[in-house]
Write an enzyme that holds these catalytic residues in place. Structure first.
Site, mmCIF file in Angstrom:
data_model
loop_
_atom_site.group_PDB
_atom_site.id
_atom_site.type_symbol
_atom_site.label_atom_id
_atom_site.label_comp_id
_atom_site.label_asym_id
_atom_site.label_seq_id
_atom_site.Cartn_x
_atom_site.Cartn_y
_atom_site.Cartn_z
ATOM 1 N N HIS A 75 0.832 -1.209 0.000
ATOM 2 C CA HIS A 75 0.000 0.000 0.000
ATOM 3 C C HIS A 75 0.864 1.255 0.000
ATOM 4 O O HIS A 75 0.591 2.214 -0.737
ATOM 5 C CB HIS A 75 -0.925 0.028 1.218
ATOM 6 C CG HIS A 75 -1.852 -1.143 1.295
ATOM 7 N ND1 HIS A 75 -2.617 -1.403 2.411
ATOM 8 C CD2 HIS A 75 -2.134 -2.125 0.404
ATOM 9 C CE1 HIS A 75 -3.337 -2.501 2.198
ATOM 10 N NE2 HIS A 75 -3.054 -2.952 0.994
ATOM 11 N N HIS A 232 -9.174 -1.947 -4.932
ATOM 12 C CA HIS A 232 -8.073 -2.221 -4.015
ATOM 13 C C HIS A 232 -7.083 -3.203 -4.637
ATOM 14 O O HIS A 232 -5.875 -3.110 -4.387
ATOM 15 C CB HIS A 232 -8.573 -2.781 -2.683
ATOM 16 C CG HIS A 232 -7.449 -2.964 -1.708
ATOM 17 N ND1 HIS A 232 -6.926 -1.923 -0.987
ATOM 18 C CD2 HIS A 232 -6.704 -4.061 -1.397
ATOM 19 C CE1 HIS A 232 -5.912 -2.362 -0.251
ATOM 20 N NE2 HIS A 232 -5.765 -3.668 -0.484
ATOM 21 N N ASP A 236 -3.081 -2.637 -4.899
ATOM 22 C CA ASP A 236 -2.053 -3.624 -4.581
ATOM 23 C C ASP A 236 -1.119 -3.869 -5.761
ATOM 24 O O ASP A 236 0.107 -3.955 -5.605
ATOM 25 C CB ASP A 236 -2.698 -4.957 -4.190
ATOM 26 C CG ASP A 236 -3.191 -4.988 -2.757
ATOM 27 O OD1 ASP A 236 -2.825 -4.100 -1.968
ATOM 28 O OD2 ASP A 236 -3.948 -5.926 -2.428
ATOM 29 N N HIS A 259 -0.636 -11.160 -4.874
ATOM 30 C CA HIS A 259 0.741 -10.759 -4.601
ATOM 31 C C HIS A 259 1.714 -11.786 -5.180
ATOM 32 O O HIS A 259 2.758 -11.421 -5.728
ATOM 33 C CB HIS A 259 0.976 -10.630 -3.097
ATOM 34 C CG HIS A 259 0.145 -9.571 -2.440
ATOM 35 N ND1 HIS A 259 0.145 -8.264 -2.870
ATOM 36 C CD2 HIS A 259 -0.707 -9.624 -1.391
ATOM 37 C CE1 HIS A 259 -0.666 -7.559 -2.102
ATOM 38 N NE2 HIS A 259 -1.202 -8.372 -1.208
#
Length: 297
Positions: A75, A232, A236, A259
């Site tokens: 973030h 969001h 990321d 991720h």
């Protein structure tokens, strides 16, 4: 266009999402061509930002050196990238970046408080020249050639508050702050007990995440955006792509990216030099100004 750093240091104290302990963070200017570094002041270890220093992507992106780690970096990195900061030291007295409200808007405000300082060295960008992709089942993350910096993301969760969501974001600092920065991380109530048994989400609450039960959203204020969940994911992805250490011009396209997949994509890209070229922005200011820098409208 020139490289950028902060005009002055800025600091805050917050709680880490997974460990739940207070962390003091200082953002500090660095000289040109320094890049982005994390510094653990409690153990005296400097961790340069590079895909090779990523050690975990299970619930957040984690970097480490000499067995000392910094967690939940995505973030903050997303905001740093959004403001075009090339050279910065992030000083922490614990192993996790403060979660703030689960979005990146607090970091944006911190960067604005510090101010942006132009430097003498020329900024460079990484321009995608050939498609490159990483897949895992039906999930994928892909980079494609484009004169604009685009993040095009789709997700699907079998939950009434999420379902299928898609969002296409064409980058500018102004639009990032308006469309992406306030989108919060999210999680499911039934996962909390399991995560805490693993030593994760100890600092999580309705103040720093969207929490969902079986039927809806528990946060009293509801959502900040209609597509807050997929926005969001874009937040990321911007942070994870900044592990490349250089601004990116191209189209990032994903379905159910993570991720883990983002990390594998950065590593694969850097291993395939034919998929990109490095451009100095003084020769390409028209591309940068249109695709990446702050737009007036």
């Amino acid at each position: 266009m020139k490289q950028q750093t902060l005009k002055k240091p800025a600091e805050l104290i917050g709680i880490g999402l997974h460990k739940g302990v207070p962390v003091k963070m200082i953002l500090e200017p660095l000289p040109e061509n320094s890049g982005i570094h994390f510094f653990r002041s409690d153990v005296g270890v400097n961790i340069p930002l590079t895909p090779n220093n990523v050690i975990d992507t299970t619930m957040a992106t984690v970097v480490a050196k000499d067995n000392h780690r910094v967690s939940t970096i995505e973030h903050l990195l997303s905001a740093i990238h959004a403001y075009g900061v090339d050279n910065i030291r992030i000083i922490l007295d614990n192993e996790e970046v403060p979660i703030m409200d689960g979005s990146s808007i607090g970091y944006c405000m911190l960067i604005e408080e510090a101010g942006i300082q132009k430097q003498k060295a020329t900024k460079k960008i990484l321009k995608i020249t050939s498609p490159i992709e990483v897949k895992e089942g039906d999930k994928f993350v892909r980079l494609e050639p484009s004169l604009r910096c685009i993040f095009d993301f789709s997700i699907h969760f079998p939950h009434p508050a999420i379902g299928t969501q898609s969002y296409k974001f064409t980058f500018s600092t102004k639009k990032y702050k308006e469309e992406i920065a306030r989108a919060r991380t999210f999680g499911f109530l039934h996962e909390v007990e399991y995560l805490r048994s693993k030593g994760l989400a100890l600092g999580g609450s309705l103040d720093n995440a969207i929490v969902l039960d079986e039927s809806g959203i528990l946060n009293k204020g509801g959502l900040r955006y209609k597509e807050e969940f997929v926005r969001h994911k874009i937040l990321d992805a911007i942070g994870d792509m900044s592990l490349l250490g250089i601004p990116l011009i191209g189209a990032y396209v994903s379905y159910a990216g993570s991720h883990k997949l983002n990390h594998l994509l950065t590593k694969k890209l850097l291993e395939e030099s034919k998929a990109y070229e490095i451009i100095e922005l003084e020769e390409q200011e028209n591309i940068y100004d249109f695709a990446y820098a702050t737009q007036k409208s």
